[in-house]
Design a protein around this motif. Structure first.
Motif, PDB file in Angstrom:
ATOM      1  N   LYS A 215       0.810  -1.207   0.000  1.00  0.00           N
ATOM      2  CA  LYS A 215       0.000   0.000   0.000  1.00  0.00           C
ATOM      3  C   LYS A 215       0.851   1.270   0.000  1.00  0.00           C
ATOM      4  O   LYS A 215       0.331   2.377   0.187  1.00  0.00           O
ATOM      5  CB  LYS A 215      -0.928  -0.004   1.223  1.00  0.00           C
ATOM      6  N   ALA A 216       2.152   1.117  -0.223  1.00  0.00           N
ATOM      7  CA  ALA A 216       3.075   2.251  -0.318  1.00  0.00           C
ATOM      8  C   ALA A 216       4.321   1.781  -1.055  1.00  0.00           C
ATOM      9  O   ALA A 216       4.452   0.600  -1.391  1.00  0.00           O
ATOM     10  CB  ALA A 216       3.426   2.780   1.069  1.00  0.00           C
ATOM     11  N   GLN A 217       5.221   2.719  -1.295  1.00  0.00           N
ATOM     12  CA  GLN A 217       6.450   2.375  -2.009  1.00  0.00           C
ATOM     13  C   GLN A 217       7.323   1.405  -1.201  1.00  0.00           C
ATOM     14  O   GLN A 217       8.029   0.576  -1.765  1.00  0.00           O
ATOM     15  CB  GLN A 217       7.240   3.646  -2.322  1.00  0.00           C
ATOM     16  N   TYR A 218       7.253   1.508   0.116  1.00  0.00           N
ATOM     17  CA  TYR A 218       8.008   0.614   1.007  1.00  0.00           C
ATOM     18  C   TYR A 218       7.037   0.037   2.029  1.00  0.00           C
ATOM     19  O   TYR A 218       6.511   0.767   2.866  1.00  0.00           O
ATOM     20  CB  TYR A 218       9.140   1.365   1.713  1.00  0.00           C
ATOM     21  N   HIS A 219       6.815  -1.259   1.943  1.00  0.00           N
ATOM     22  CA  HIS A 219       5.825  -1.893   2.804  1.00  0.00           C
ATOM     23  C   HIS A 219       6.348  -3.260   3.247  1.00  0.00           C
ATOM     24  O   HIS A 219       6.580  -4.147   2.425  1.00  0.00           O
ATOM     25  CB  HIS A 219       4.486  -2.043   2.068  1.00  0.00           C
ATOM     26  N   PHE A 220       6.537  -3.408   4.566  1.00  0.00           N
ATOM     27  CA  PHE A 220       7.008  -4.658   5.160  1.00  0.00           C
ATOM     28  C   PHE A 220       6.053  -5.045   6.283  1.00  0.00           C
ATOM     29  O   PHE A 220       5.307  -4.210   6.810  1.00  0.00           O
ATOM     30  CB  PHE A 220       8.417  -4.498   5.733  1.00  0.00           C
ATOM     31  N   VAL A 221       6.087  -6.328   6.655  1.00  0.00           N
ATOM     32  CA  VAL A 221       5.319  -6.807   7.810  1.00  0.00           C
ATOM     33  C   VAL A 221       6.239  -7.669   8.680  1.00  0.00           C
ATOM     34  O   VAL A 221       7.065  -8.422   8.166  1.00  0.00           O
ATOM     35  CB  VAL A 221       4.075  -7.627   7.380  1.00  0.00           C
ATOM     36  N   VAL A 222       6.094  -7.503   9.984  1.00  0.00           N
ATOM     37  CA  VAL A 222       6.865  -8.285  10.953  1.00  0.00           C
ATOM     38  C   VAL A 222       5.923  -9.288  11.604  1.00  0.00           C
ATOM     39  O   VAL A 222       4.919  -8.904  12.216  1.00  0.00           O
ATOM     40  CB  VAL A 222       7.498  -7.383  12.028  1.00  0.00           C
ATOM     41  N   LEU A 223       6.249 -10.581  11.452  1.00  0.00           N
ATOM     42  CA  LEU A 223       5.402 -11.649  12.005  1.00  0.00           C
ATOM     43  C   LEU A 223       6.151 -12.375  13.126  1.00  0.00           C
ATOM     44  O   LEU A 223       7.329 -12.700  12.977  1.00  0.00           O
ATOM     45  CB  LEU A 223       5.032 -12.679  10.927  1.00  0.00           C
ATOM     46  N   PRO A 224       5.468 -12.641  14.243  1.00  0.00           N
ATOM     47  CA  PRO A 224       6.083 -13.473  15.286  1.00  0.00           C
ATOM     48  C   PRO A 224       6.007 -14.952  14.912  1.00  0.00           C
ATOM     49  O   PRO A 224       5.095 -15.374  14.183  1.00  0.00           O
ATOM     50  CB  PRO A 224       5.236 -13.167  16.517  1.00  0.00           C
ATOM     51  N   LYS A 225       6.968 -15.732  15.395  1.00  0.00           N
ATOM     52  CA  LYS A 225       6.898 -17.179  15.172  1.00  0.00           C
ATOM     53  C   LYS A 225       5.801 -17.806  16.043  1.00  0.00           C
ATOM     54  O   LYS A 225       5.215 -18.832  15.673  1.00  0.00           O
ATOM     55  CB  LYS A 225       8.263 -17.806  15.511  1.00  0.00           C
ATOM     56  N   GLU A 226       5.528 -17.166  17.163  1.00  0.00           N
ATOM     57  CA  GLU A 226       4.436 -17.629  18.032  1.00  0.00           C
ATOM     58  C   GLU A 226       3.096 -17.378  17.364  1.00  0.00           C
ATOM     59  O   GLU A 226       2.878 -16.334  16.728  1.00  0.00           O
ATOM     60  CB  GLU A 226       4.516 -16.893  19.373  1.00  0.00           C
ATOM     61  N   ASP A 227       2.191 -18.300  17.513  1.00  0.00           N
ATOM     62  CA  ASP A 227       0.876 -18.195  16.886  1.00  0.00           C
ATOM     63  C   ASP A 227      -0.019 -17.271  17.706  1.00  0.00           C
ATOM     64  O   ASP A 227      -0.694 -17.699  18.643  1.00  0.00           O
ATOM     65  CB  ASP A 227       0.240 -19.578  16.745  1.00  0.00           C
ATOM     66  N   ILE A 228      -0.040 -15.978  17.330  1.00  0.00           N
ATOM     67  CA  ILE A 228      -0.879 -14.971  17.981  1.00  0.00           C
ATOM     68  C   ILE A 228      -1.855 -14.459  16.933  1.00  0.00           C
ATOM     69  O   ILE A 228      -1.449 -14.045  15.845  1.00  0.00           O
ATOM     70  CB  ILE A 228      -0.033 -13.821  18.548  1.00  0.00           C
ATOM     71  N   ALA A 229      -3.136 -14.461  17.248  1.00  0.00           N
ATOM     72  CA  ALA A 229      -4.165 -14.176  16.243  1.00  0.00           C
ATOM     73  C   ALA A 229      -4.100 -12.742  15.735  1.00  0.00           C
ATOM     74  O   ALA A 229      -4.032 -12.489  14.528  1.00  0.00           O
ATOM     75  CB  ALA A 229      -5.542 -14.476  16.822  1.00  0.00           C
TER      76      ALA A 229
ATOM     77  N   ASN B  89       0.499  -9.362  12.682  1.00  0.00           N
ATOM     78  CA  ASN B  89       1.524  -8.794  11.800  1.00  0.00           C
ATOM     79  C   ASN B  89       1.633  -7.294  12.025  1.00  0.00           C
ATOM     80  O   ASN B  89       0.631  -6.577  12.020  1.00  0.00           O
ATOM     81  CB  ASN B  89       1.242  -9.120  10.329  1.00  0.00           C
ATOM     82  N   MET B  90       2.843  -6.853  12.233  1.00  0.00           N
ATOM     83  CA  MET B  90       3.125  -5.435  12.478  1.00  0.00           C
ATOM     84  C   MET B  90       3.623  -4.805  11.174  1.00  0.00           C
ATOM     85  O   MET B  90       4.593  -5.274  10.574  1.00  0.00           O
ATOM     86  CB  MET B  90       4.182  -5.275  13.572  1.00  0.00           C
ATOM     87  N   HIS B  91       2.954  -3.745  10.753  1.00  0.00           N
ATOM     88  CA  HIS B  91       3.268  -3.110   9.476  1.00  0.00           C
ATOM     89  C   HIS B  91       4.399  -2.091   9.649  1.00  0.00           C
ATOM     90  O   HIS B  91       4.410  -1.296  10.596  1.00  0.00           O
ATOM     91  CB  HIS B  91       2.034  -2.419   8.900  1.00  0.00           C
ATOM     92  N   VAL B  92       5.327  -2.120   8.713  1.00  0.00           N
ATOM     93  CA  VAL B  92       6.385  -1.103   8.590  1.00  0.00           C
ATOM     94  C   VAL B  92       6.210  -0.519   7.196  1.00  0.00           C
ATOM     95  O   VAL B  92       6.597  -1.126   6.203  1.00  0.00           O
ATOM     96  CB  VAL B  92       7.785  -1.724   8.755  1.00  0.00           C
ATOM     97  N   ILE B  93       5.610   0.668   7.119  1.00  0.00           N
ATOM     98  CA  ILE B  93       5.161   1.198   5.832  1.00  0.00           C
ATOM     99  C   ILE B  93       5.552   2.674   5.703  1.00  0.00           C
ATOM    100  O   ILE B  93       5.454   3.442   6.657  1.00  0.00           O
ATOM    101  CB  ILE B  93       3.631   1.009   5.690  1.00  0.00           C
ATOM    102  N   SER B  94       6.013   3.041   4.516  1.00  0.00           N
ATOM    103  CA  SER B  94       6.345   4.448   4.267  1.00  0.00           C
ATOM    104  C   SER B  94       5.069   5.266   4.145  1.00  0.00           C
ATOM    105  O   SER B  94       4.026   4.774   3.700  1.00  0.00           O
ATOM    106  CB  SER B  94       7.187   4.582   2.993  1.00  0.00           C
TER     107      SER B  94
ATOM    108  N   SER C 269      11.703   8.957   9.828  1.00  0.00           N
ATOM    109  CA  SER C 269      10.512   9.788  10.033  1.00  0.00           C
ATOM    110  C   SER C 269       9.468   9.584   8.937  1.00  0.00           C
ATOM    111  O   SER C 269       8.315   9.992   9.084  1.00  0.00           O
ATOM    112  CB  SER C 269      10.919  11.266  10.090  1.00  0.00           C
ATOM    113  N   LYS C 270       9.855   8.952   7.844  1.00  0.00           N
ATOM    114  CA  LYS C 270       8.933   8.699   6.732  1.00  0.00           C
ATOM    115  C   LYS C 270       8.207   7.363   6.871  1.00  0.00           C
ATOM    116  O   LYS C 270       7.481   6.962   5.952  1.00  0.00           O
ATOM    117  CB  LYS C 270       9.698   8.714   5.408  1.00  0.00           C
ATOM    118  N   PHE C 271       8.379   6.662   7.989  1.00  0.00           N
ATOM    119  CA  PHE C 271       7.765   5.348   8.166  1.00  0.00           C
ATOM    120  C   PHE C 271       6.746   5.363   9.299  1.00  0.00           C
ATOM    121  O   PHE C 271       6.904   6.086  10.295  1.00  0.00           O
ATOM    122  CB  PHE C 271       8.832   4.298   8.469  1.00  0.00           C
ATOM    123  N   LEU C 272       5.719   4.527   9.145  1.00  0.00           N
ATOM    124  CA  LEU C 272       4.766   4.223  10.208  1.00  0.00           C
ATOM    125  C   LEU C 272       4.981   2.780  10.645  1.00  0.00           C
ATOM    126  O   LEU C 272       5.190   1.896   9.803  1.00  0.00           O
ATOM    127  CB  LEU C 272       3.328   4.396   9.714  1.00  0.00           C
ATOM    128  N   VAL C 273       4.918   2.556  11.943  1.00  0.00           N
ATOM    129  CA  VAL C 273       5.056   1.207  12.488  1.00  0.00           C
ATOM    130  C   VAL C 273       3.881   0.958  13.422  1.00  0.00           C
ATOM    131  O   VAL C 273       3.684   1.685  14.401  1.00  0.00           O
ATOM    132  CB  VAL C 273       6.385   1.033  13.254  1.00  0.00           C
TER     133      VAL C 273
END
Length: 291
Positions: A41-55, A104-109, A88-92
């Protein structure tokens, strides 16, 4: 039944990618960072997922604070890898109404300039209370110990919120297509500034590899003016001595003598020699008396 299975299959997409190591940028024994290559949804878009199964984010408790710290460390590492874009150009943060079945935690510009930003809901998901920042989640867990979910009515209202407020200036419009064009202008301007800075840096590096005063060696390489060779110093000293000798000669020579053209000096010298060889004239008796 088939449709429900298809939806559930799509909801597990990120988990399967993480387990297969697909689109993984960073991975540890606790979490992994994936690049969002399917629906960014942006030029730079990442997601951080835990290995633990959290809904989802509402399933977090105080016991997960250490895990969140680790996920934020991975997010910071990912942002640092994008060297031409400041942090400063990123939202987390997290979506309150996430489609995926794994936290999933979004890291998005914050440009939100993407071909997949097609619907109003896509913008509102990240720019209303449907998105909760990492800092807010961490503070709520530390104080309250949990994250309260949004009511269905509130979530539905937020998804269709109008008008659209630009997150980079004061522009407001109710036309989403016009709004996307406005975001594109911001992104293009940002890219132009980045390219100009990169070109200026390359230009400075080029000037750093050349001597502006034009002091080059015979082989075309730059000569270090601050540390000249011993031969160069000796040569200068010889030139100085030669000049000093010429000045001394000029002082002892008659006025108007040109050292580069010795003919006037030779003429003067010959005249002096001729006068010294002339016989001495003795005064007459009458002149002697007068003296």
């Amino acid at each position: 039944m088939q449709e429900e299975n298809d939806v559930e299959f799509q909801r597990g997409l990120l988990t399967r990618k993480m387990e297969a190591g697909e689109d993984v940028v960073i991975q540890t024994d606790k979490a992994a960072v994936l690049r969002n290559v399917i629906l960014p949804k942006a030029q730079y878009h990442f997601v951080v997922l835990p290995k633990e199964d959290i809904a989802n984010v509402t399933a977090l408790t105080r016991d997960h604070l250490q895990l969140l710290d680790h996920m934020m460390e991975l997010a910071n590492q990912t942002i640092e890898q994008q060297k031409h874009l400041p942090s400063s150009k990123f939202l987390v943060g997290f979506k309150m109404e996430s489609f995926m079945n794994r936290l999933n935690m979004h890291v998005i510009s914050n440009d939100f300039c993407s071909d997949t930003m097609r619907r109003i809901q896509h913008w509102n998901t990240f720019n209303t209370d449907l998105f909760i920042t990492y800092q807010a989640v961490y503070a709520l867990l530390k104080v309250k110990g949990s994250i309260e979910p949004l009511s269905p009515d509130t979530a539905e209202k937020l998804l269709t919120t109008r008008p659209f407020h630009c997150n980079q200036c004061r522009f407001i419009t109710g036309n989403f297509n016009k709004f996307k064009e406005h975001l594109q202008i911001h992104w293009q301007r940002q890219e132009n500034e980045r390219i100009n800075k990169m070109n200026m840096l390359q230009l400075k590096q080029s000037f750093g590899n050349m001597n502006i005063n034009g002091n080059f060696k015979n082989d075309g390489s730059r000569q270090n003016v601050g540390h000249r060779s011993e031969n160069h110093i000796v040569e200068n000293k010889q030139q100085f001595n030669s000049k000093q000798e010429r000045q001394e000669l000029h002082v002892t020579s008659p006025v108007g003598t040109n050292l580069t053209n010795p003919r006037p000096y030779k003429k003067w010298y010959n005249k002096k020699k001729q006068n010294s060889q002339m016989p001495e004239v003795k005064p007459t008796t009458e002149s002697a008396k007068k003296i």
